[in-house]
Design an enzyme around this catalytic site. Structure first.
Site, PDB file in Angstrom:
ATOM      1  CG  HIS A  67     -18.464  25.851  26.638  1.00  0.00           C
ATOM      2  ND1 HIS A  67     -17.415  25.156  27.011  1.00  0.00           N
ATOM      3  CD2 HIS A  67     -18.479  26.965  27.587  1.00  0.00           C
ATOM      4  CE1 HIS A  67     -17.215  25.259  28.487  1.00  0.00           C
ATOM      5  NE2 HIS A  67     -17.830  26.622  28.549  1.00  0.00           N
TER       6      HIS A  67
ATOM      7  CD  GLU B  51     -18.703  21.261  25.915  1.00  0.00           C
ATOM      8  OE1 GLU B  51     -18.479  19.967  25.839  1.00  0.00           O
ATOM      9  OE2 GLU B  51     -17.929  22.272  25.875  1.00  0.00           O
TER      10      GLU B  51
ATOM     11  CG  HIS C 237      -9.823  20.238  26.243  1.00  0.00           C
ATOM     12  ND1 HIS C 237     -10.533  21.418  26.327  1.00  0.00           N
ATOM     13  CD2 HIS C 237      -8.509  20.425  26.308  1.00  0.00           C
ATOM     14  CE1 HIS C 237      -9.872  22.452  26.294  1.00  0.00           C
ATOM     15  NE2 HIS C 237      -8.523  21.863  26.163  1.00  0.00           N
TER      16      HIS C 237
END
Length: 237
Positions: free
Chosen positions: A43, A70, A190
């Protein structure tokens, strides 16, 4: 079997704290695959506080499983993804200064924007996923964009799990069923951990992939990365 994608951002955080290339994020990604991970997630953020854009370019040639990038689809990010051509891109509505992802997209308000971005990625063969909360309307509008998958934002599940795991998972199970009915694949991520992953996996249907970074890297400090990946894979059986 639900795939485990290891997010290696925190490895880059440790490297960046001292400069140089220790630990080596490319080697770490290859080792994760060797030890059984079925994907690698990164990410990159504009401030480059962990994974940098040049890391993404360096990782692409060596990843042999699945590469998932991401990020917030600002133009710089879109350009990176189109050049690197990962197997999957996950669109996350992070502001530039957020510490970590903390909410899914409002897919209704951002419908036109997301639809355009998704079309650009799909036109070159990149699978798309939208980061969403387990809210029916958000999932319904995600489906209308044409995205291939959604990624359920699971921090609320992780927070409630120690108190009431049945209540914690309920909305996510229903959201996954709706997404499947609307023709989308389901990912999740997450704050999933060794403590709460197995219950989530057993109770959320149609789960194709989980992306786990922070908890997994923390566990690896004690268990080692090989044993940690083994234990996470065991939760997905």
């Amino acid at each position: 079997m639900t795939k485990l994608s290891v997010n290696i951002n925190k490895v880059a955080t440790v490297r960046n704290a001292r400069g140089g290339n220790n630990p080596d994020v490319v080697k770490f990604a290859k080792d994760c695959e060797m030890f059984g991970a079925q994907g690698i997630t990164v990410h990159p953020r504009p401030d480059q506080r962990h994974i940098r854009y040049d890391d993404v370019y360096n990782l692409r040639p060596v990843i042999s499983t699945e590469f998932n990038i991401e990020g917030n689809p600002i133009e710089e990010f879109i350009d990176l993804v189109l050049k690197v051509r990962p197997e999957q891109v996950t669109l996350v509505p992070d502001s530039h200064d957020v510490i970590t992802s903390n909410a899914g997209w409002n897919t209704k308000e951002n419908f036109s924007f997301l639809s355009e971005v998704i079309e650009r990625f799909q036109n070159v063969g990149i699978r798309t996923s939208i980061f969403v909360d387990p809210i029916d309307e958000m999932i319904e509008y995600a489906a209308k964009t044409g995205t291939d998958r959604i990624e359920l934002y699971t921090e609320p599940y992780a927070s409630m799990y120690p108190v009431n795991k049945e209540a914690a998972v309920k909305d996510f199970a229903e959201a996954a069923s709706l997404a499947h009915k609307l023709g989308m694949g389901i990912n999740a991520g997450h704050d999933l951990s060794l403590e709460n992953l197995a219950y989530f996996y057993k109770n959320v249907p149609y789960l194709e992939e989980v992306s786990i970074g922070h908890a997994l890297i923390c566990d690896a400090l004690y268990l080692g990365i090989k044993e940690t990946i083994k234990q996470y894979l065991d939760q997905l059986k």
